[in-house]
Every structure is written in structure tokens, then in C-alpha cells.
Write a protein that holds these residues in place. Structure first.
Motif, PDB file in Angstrom:
ATOM      1  N   ALA A 167       8.416 -25.275  33.551  1.00 42.84           N
ATOM      2  CA  ALA A 167       8.880 -24.446  32.430  1.00 42.84           C
ATOM      3  C   ALA A 167       9.346 -25.317  31.265  1.00 42.84           C
ATOM      4  O   ALA A 167       9.033 -25.023  30.107  1.00 42.84           O
ATOM      5  N   TYR A 168      10.084 -26.383  31.554  1.00 41.77           N
ATOM      6  CA  TYR A 168      10.551 -27.280  30.482  1.00 41.77           C
ATOM      7  C   TYR A 168       9.366 -27.924  29.764  1.00 41.77           C
ATOM      8  O   TYR A 168       9.381 -28.079  28.542  1.00 41.77           O
ATOM      9  N   THR A 169       8.348 -28.309  30.523  1.00 43.37           N
ATOM     10  CA  THR A 169       7.160 -28.914  29.928  1.00 43.37           C
ATOM     11  C   THR A 169       6.420 -27.908  29.055  1.00 43.37           C
ATOM     12  O   THR A 169       5.980 -28.237  27.949  1.00 43.37           O
ATOM     13  N   CYS A 170       6.321 -26.683  29.528  1.00 45.52           N
ATOM     14  CA  CYS A 170       5.644 -25.647  28.750  1.00 45.52           C
ATOM     15  C   CYS A 170       6.406 -25.363  27.453  1.00 45.52           C
ATOM     16  O   CYS A 170       5.798 -25.220  26.395  1.00 45.52           O
ATOM     17  N   GLU A 171       7.728 -25.307  27.527  1.00 42.60           N
ATOM     18  CA  GLU A 171       8.523 -25.087  26.318  1.00 42.60           C
ATOM     19  C   GLU A 171       8.372 -26.239  25.340  1.00 42.60           C
ATOM     20  O   GLU A 171       8.275 -26.034  24.126  1.00 42.60           O
ATOM     21  N   ALA A 172       8.326 -27.474  25.843  1.00 43.89           N
ATOM     22  CA  ALA A 172       8.118 -28.639  24.973  1.00 43.89           C
ATOM     23  C   ALA A 172       6.739 -28.581  24.322  1.00 43.89           C
ATOM     24  O   ALA A 172       6.590 -28.904  23.138  1.00 43.89           O
ATOM     25  N   LEU A 173       5.736 -28.157  25.084  1.00 46.42           N
ATOM     26  CA  LEU A 173       4.387 -28.002  24.536  1.00 46.42           C
ATOM     27  C   LEU A 173       4.375 -26.967  23.413  1.00 46.42           C
ATOM     28  O   LEU A 173       3.824 -27.209  22.343  1.00 46.42           O
ATOM     29  N   LEU A 174       5.009 -25.842  23.634  1.00 42.10           N
ATOM     30  CA  LEU A 174       5.043 -24.792  22.614  1.00 42.10           C
ATOM     31  C   LEU A 174       5.787 -25.253  21.365  1.00 42.10           C
ATOM     32  O   LEU A 174       5.374 -24.944  20.245  1.00 42.10           O
ATOM     33  N   LYS A 175       6.852 -26.016  21.544  1.00 40.83           N
ATOM     34  CA  LYS A 175       7.589 -26.543  20.383  1.00 40.83           C
ATOM     35  C   LYS A 175       6.717 -27.509  19.589  1.00 40.83           C
ATOM     36  O   LYS A 175       6.747 -27.502  18.355  1.00 40.83           O
ATOM     37  N   LEU A 176       5.950 -28.351  20.296  1.00 42.07           N
ATOM     38  CA  LEU A 176       5.058 -29.274  19.595  1.00 42.07           C
ATOM     39  C   LEU A 176       4.025 -28.525  18.766  1.00 42.07           C
ATOM     40  O   LEU A 176       3.660 -28.957  17.675  1.00 42.07           O
ATOM     41  N   LEU A 177       3.543 -27.413  19.295  1.00 45.49           N
ATOM     42  CA  LEU A 177       2.509 -26.655  18.599  1.00 45.49           C
ATOM     43  C   LEU A 177       3.063 -25.767  17.490  1.00 45.49           C
ATOM     44  O   LEU A 177       2.373 -25.507  16.506  1.00 45.49           O
ATOM     45  N   GLU A 178       4.284 -25.309  17.626  1.00 46.69           N
ATOM     46  CA  GLU A 178       4.834 -24.325  16.686  1.00 46.69           C
ATOM     47  C   GLU A 178       5.779 -24.907  15.635  1.00 46.69           C
ATOM     48  O   GLU A 178       5.854 -24.397  14.531  1.00 46.69           O
ATOM     49  N   LEU A 179       6.513 -25.943  15.988  1.00 46.96           N
ATOM     50  CA  LEU A 179       7.562 -26.453  15.098  1.00 46.96           C
ATOM     51  C   LEU A 179       7.165 -27.788  14.472  1.00 46.96           C
ATOM     52  O   LEU A 179       6.433 -28.569  15.083  1.00 46.96           O
ATOM     53  N   PRO A 180       7.682 -28.074  13.278  1.00 41.90           N
ATOM     54  CA  PRO A 180       7.441 -29.401  12.691  1.00 41.90           C
ATOM     55  C   PRO A 180       8.236 -30.446  13.468  1.00 41.90           C
ATOM     56  O   PRO A 180       9.166 -30.111  14.202  1.00 41.90           O
ATOM     57  N   PRO A 181       7.892 -31.718  13.308  1.00 46.06           N
ATOM     58  CA  PRO A 181       8.626 -32.766  14.026  1.00 46.06           C
ATOM     59  C   PRO A 181      10.095 -32.797  13.629  1.00 46.06           C
ATOM     60  O   PRO A 181      10.449 -32.517  12.486  1.00 46.06           O
ATOM     61  N   LEU A 182      10.939 -33.155  14.597  1.00 43.79           N
ATOM     62  CA  LEU A 182      12.353 -33.344  14.305  1.00 43.79           C
ATOM     63  C   LEU A 182      12.504 -34.615  13.474  1.00 43.79           C
ATOM     64  O   LEU A 182      11.766 -35.586  13.672  1.00 43.79           O
ATOM     65  N   PRO A 183      13.458 -34.637  12.545  1.00 47.43           N
ATOM     66  CA  PRO A 183      13.654 -35.870  11.784  1.00 47.43           C
ATOM     67  C   PRO A 183      14.165 -36.983  12.693  1.00 47.43           C
ATOM     68  O   PRO A 183      14.981 -36.741  13.578  1.00 47.43           O
ATOM     69  N   ALA A 184      13.666 -38.168  12.453  1.00 43.75           N
ATOM     70  CA  ALA A 184      14.081 -39.319  13.258  1.00 43.75           C
ATOM     71  C   ALA A 184      15.439 -39.812  12.802  1.00 43.75           C
ATOM     72  O   ALA A 184      15.742 -39.824  11.612  1.00 43.75           O
ATOM     73  N   ALA A 185      16.256 -40.214  13.749  1.00 39.22           N
ATOM     74  CA  ALA A 185      17.538 -40.833  13.425  1.00 39.22           C
ATOM     75  C   ALA A 185      17.262 -42.227  12.868  1.00 39.22           C
ATOM     76  O   ALA A 185      16.203 -42.807  13.086  1.00 39.22           O
ATOM     77  N   ARG A 186      18.226 -42.780  12.156  1.00 31.61           N
ATOM     78  CA  ARG A 186      18.036 -44.102  11.528  1.00 31.61           C
ATOM     79  C   ARG A 186      17.642 -45.164  12.557  1.00 31.61           C
ATOM     80  O   ARG A 186      16.816 -46.018  12.278  1.00 31.61           O
ATOM     81  N   ASP A 187      18.225 -45.119  13.727  1.00 34.83           N
ATOM     82  CA  ASP A 187      17.935 -46.152  14.715  1.00 34.83           C
ATOM     83  C   ASP A 187      16.642 -45.882  15.487  1.00 34.83           C
ATOM     84  O   ASP A 187      16.193 -46.707  16.255  1.00 34.83           O
ATOM     85  N   ASP A 188      16.018 -44.714  15.281  1.00 37.79           N
ATOM     86  CA  ASP A 188      14.760 -44.392  15.946  1.00 37.79           C
ATOM     87  C   ASP A 188      13.542 -44.814  15.147  1.00 37.79           C
ATOM     88  O   ASP A 188      12.430 -44.770  15.648  1.00 37.79           O
ATOM     89  N   ILE A 189      13.717 -45.208  13.901  1.00 40.95           N
ATOM     90  CA  ILE A 189      12.585 -45.524  13.037  1.00 40.95           C
ATOM     91  C   ILE A 189      12.033 -46.900  13.396  1.00 40.95           C
ATOM     92  O   ILE A 189      12.751 -47.894  13.416  1.00 40.95           O
ATOM     93  N   ILE A 190      10.744 -46.923  13.695  1.00 38.73           N
ATOM     94  CA  ILE A 190      10.050 -48.172  13.989  1.00 38.73           C
ATOM     95  C   ILE A 190       8.993 -48.343  12.912  1.00 38.73           C
ATOM     96  O   ILE A 190       8.125 -47.486  12.741  1.00 38.73           O
TER      97      ILE A 190
END
Length: 166
Positions: free
Chosen positions: A68-91
Motif C-alpha cells: 500500500a505504501y508503495t502504491c501511494e508513493a507511485l500515485l504521488k509520483l504520477l499526480e504531484l509535482p516533485p517536492l522541493p529539495a532541501a539545501r543539503d539535498d542538492i547535488i
């Protein structure tokens, strides 16, 4: 050391059985997949999640909530824009050849390699592909995915996924 202990399959089963997989998957992989901003990275995650939902015996039997968690993550990837990256996450993504070549000369566009799509079979619309893939897997597994959808997903997630699979 026995040959069984060196076997990669045995090691992966041992890793899965020692409960190391669950916290890494739930706390790192699923949440961080929503931060993927590049289209190819998001497509990779979508294809991976769809294939996991369709074919994973471990998620079908042992990690029922994980399905269920994987399916919800899949649906979020398809429906929502990417979350903004935190300053320390930027590569910073630099191409070594581009940096060296661009210092003294104007880079030629003909020299850059064309982006390659590792999954051309998905087509341009991932939602259509996911729906088709899960529908085919559902019929292949005797309606197992439909059963999981009904028993493991929220009403909202059921509606969204049903819109893909029709």
C-alpha cells in the motif's frame, strides 16, 4: 566459509529476513522518491514501483502494508509535482566533458550525447502505461492486484488507481 554464505541470493534473503530492508525502504526510499525532480529519475521510480506492485511476492505476502505504501508513493509520483529539495539535498550534476570543453571554446550541441530513454515501451504518458501494466499483471495473477487495491488502499487511492486501470 561455506559456498552458501557467498551466494548473493542467500545474502539478499538474509538481508531481507534481518529486517534491515523495511526501515530503509519506508524511511528513505519512499519519501525521497517524491523529491526526484528530473523526468528520467521520476520515470525510473515509476517503472520500479509499478513492477514491484505487479510482481513482488514479498510485497504480496510478507510486506502487506509495504504494498500500500508503495502504491501511494507511485500515485504521488504520477499526480504531484516533485517536492522541493532541501539545501543539503542538492547535488550539482556536472558533466566532466562539458566543463573541460566549455572553458575555452563554445560547446557544440552535436557533440553532446542524446538523452537515452531506458524504457521506451512506456510511451509518453506514464499514467496510461502504469494502468495497462497493472491491468495485465492483474489478469496474469488471477485478480490479485484488484484484491490488494480493495483491501489495502484508501478510498481516494482506489479512485485514482482505478482511473488508470480502466
Amino acid at each position: 566459509m561455506s559456498s552458501r554464505n557467498c551466494n548473493p541470493y542467500y545474502q539478499s534473503k538474509k538481508l531481507t529476513n534481518c529486517s534491515l530492508f523495511t526501515p530503509i525502504y519506508l524511511n528513505i526510499i519512499l519519501p525521497d522518491s517524491q523529491k526526484l525532480a528530473k523526468p528520467l529519475d521520476r520515470k525510473t521510480a515509476v517503472v520500479s514501483f509499478a513492477k514491484t506492485l505487479a510482481n513482488s511476492e514479498a510485497f504480496a505476502n510478507r510486506y502487506k502494508k509495504g504494498w500500500a505504501y508503495t502504491c501511494e508513493a507511485l500515485l504521488k509520483l504520477l499526480e504531484l509535482p516533485p517536492l522541493p529539495a532541501a539545501r543539503d539535498d542538492i547535488i550539482l550534476d556536472h558533466d566532466v566533458d562539458e566543463l573541460a570543453f566549455g572553458v575555452g571554446f563554445t560547446p557544440l550541441n552535436t557533440i553532446r550525447p542524446r538523452p537515452r530513454d531506458p524504457w521506451p515501451e512506456t510511451g509518453p504518458d506514464l499514467k496510461v502505461w502504469v494502468g495497462k501494466y497493472l491491468k495485465e499483471a492483474d489478469s496474469k495473477h488471477g485478480g490479485r492486484i484488484s484484491g490488494f487495491v480493495q483491501e489495502r488502499l484508501s478510498d481516494e487511492a482506489k479512485k485514482v488507481l482505478a482511473s488508470y486501470m480502466t
